[in-house]
Design a protein around this motif. Sequence first.
Motif, PDB file in Angstrom:
ATOM      1  N   ARG A 136      -7.215  -0.105  -1.823  1.00 44.33           N
ATOM      2  CA  ARG A 136      -6.759   1.282  -1.728  1.00 44.33           C
ATOM      3  C   ARG A 136      -5.826   1.727  -2.852  1.00 44.33           C
ATOM      4  O   ARG A 136      -5.614   2.917  -3.044  1.00 44.33           O
ATOM      5  N   VAL A 137      -5.243   0.812  -3.602  1.00 42.85           N
ATOM      6  CA  VAL A 137      -4.328   1.210  -4.679  1.00 42.85           C
ATOM      7  C   VAL A 137      -5.125   1.341  -5.976  1.00 42.85           C
ATOM      8  O   VAL A 137      -5.683   0.363  -6.475  1.00 42.85           O
ATOM      9  N   THR A 185     -10.435   4.891   3.199  1.00 40.85           N
ATOM     10  CA  THR A 185     -10.232   4.737   1.763  1.00 40.85           C
ATOM     11  C   THR A 185     -11.427   5.304   1.036  1.00 40.85           C
ATOM     12  O   THR A 185     -12.546   5.282   1.535  1.00 40.85           O
ATOM     13  N   ARG A 198      -0.750   3.662   8.913  1.00 42.29           N
ATOM     14  CA  ARG A 198      -1.672   2.926   8.044  1.00 42.29           C
ATOM     15  C   ARG A 198      -2.584   2.023   8.867  1.00 42.29           C
ATOM     16  O   ARG A 198      -3.785   1.913   8.593  1.00 42.29           O
ATOM     17  N   ALA A 237      -4.960  -5.703  -3.313  1.00 40.92           N
ATOM     18  CA  ALA A 237      -4.584  -4.288  -3.145  1.00 40.92           C
ATOM     19  C   ALA A 237      -5.221  -3.420  -4.218  1.00 40.92           C
ATOM     20  O   ALA A 237      -5.703  -2.316  -3.931  1.00 40.92           O
ATOM     21  N   GLY A 243       0.796  -1.220   0.000  1.00 39.84           N
ATOM     22  CA  GLY A 243       0.000   0.000   0.000  1.00 39.84           C
ATOM     23  C   GLY A 243       0.826   1.265   0.000  1.00 39.84           C
ATOM     24  O   GLY A 243       0.295   2.354   0.240  1.00 39.84           O
ATOM     25  N   GLY A 291       0.171   6.902   0.139  1.00 37.55           N
ATOM     26  CA  GLY A 291       1.054   5.756   0.004  1.00 37.55           C
ATOM     27  C   GLY A 291       2.358   5.869   0.756  1.00 37.55           C
ATOM     28  O   GLY A 291       2.755   4.933   1.458  1.00 37.55           O
TER      29      GLY A 291
END
Length: 413
Positions: free
Chosen positions: A238-239, A383, A317, A234, A202, A296
């Motif tokens: 969130r990515v 997110t 995180r 991922a 992340g 990130g």
Amino acid sequence: MTSPTEAAPGLAGFTIGITAARRAEEFGTLLTRKGATVVSAPAIRIIPLADDTELERVTEQLIADPPQITVATTGIGFRGWMEAAEGWGLAEVLRDTLGSTRMLARGPKAKGAIRAAELREEWSPASESSAEVLDHLLAEGVEGVRIAVQLHGATTEWEPVPDFCEVLRCAGADVVPVPVYRWEPPADRGPMDAMIDSIVSGSLDCVTFTSAPAVASMLMRAKETGSLESVLHALRGRVLAACVGPITAAPLEELGVPTTMPGRARLGALARHVAEELPRRASRIYAAGHLISVRGGCVVVDGSVRQLAPAPMALMRSLARQPGRVVSREDLLAALPGGGDDTHAVETAIARLRAGLGTPKAIQTVVKRGYRLALDAADCSDTPVRAPVQPPHPAGIGTPARSPRPTQPIGAW
């Protein structure tokens, strides 16, 4: 209480991965000018076939027995063909041969390459899709028609599409494939492996793709290293996966990964789209009178980018994953890079986190339980809202997150 506002412009604080093999530096410059931190790891390398005897043989065959229709699918491929012919001393005669045919271009890049060769296309689809080129040919009838098709790279298990040439053959055409180039994984897998690790951890906010082969290559490498499911998880979370267009996005959407793309399949449009989408989707947590956004590789506090070391960043995180909830010292210890069994490391990292944020009261100690973000009475989210996706079936292919689109193995080069 007046809520703080986020003042950081553009992409400040965001870390974006670039998988492009071509024009990566140009694309990176577009993003860094908007404030982003860029990580580049070319996912493929284009192998020109200028010295390939098969391409030379096919070229001579077409000169001796010209096609009635020539289809150019990619700009780089058509230019490479003409450059190879120049090296063999066949450029002029090949240009004359192709000039006597009806030329179709899949998109503007192919159209530009045709015109650069002082030739002219008869037709090009607005959709830039090879599926529309195929429909156009089938609609007018191709039985007995000799058609030269400039090929793209290669297909993979993540590009399960009908073969363009085979469909034409089944319709009665005499098809001559022109193998201009192919793609391979990068010679040095180190940068791609590092990017895969960054996606899984992340530490990237977004990964960008400008061709379907780049998507396929990254998925192949993730599968080889046993990271495929973690990468897909991922990218479903969130990515953000940003693609230059629907052709590039198709392999990801087939795996249930939501994607975002600009209205036009252009590099500049993709950079502008990412600059709009990432800030819109960024987390916003109101804690101790401050607006905090976890990204990130950093945290943005009231519009100011705060770069954190890996250990405090890992704890941030974890705390932001469920804002306001208590996270135990044991769970935080497990989140620390390198792990260990001494919870004193957590206390040290928390102290560094508070100092790094410049807002010590945003991290609250809950006696004998752990730590939490001290939320204000305001809406917050870790997110951005992402479209719900279906989990993949056991074979690894999921339901597309978007409505079905025609999928093609041709990248937007």
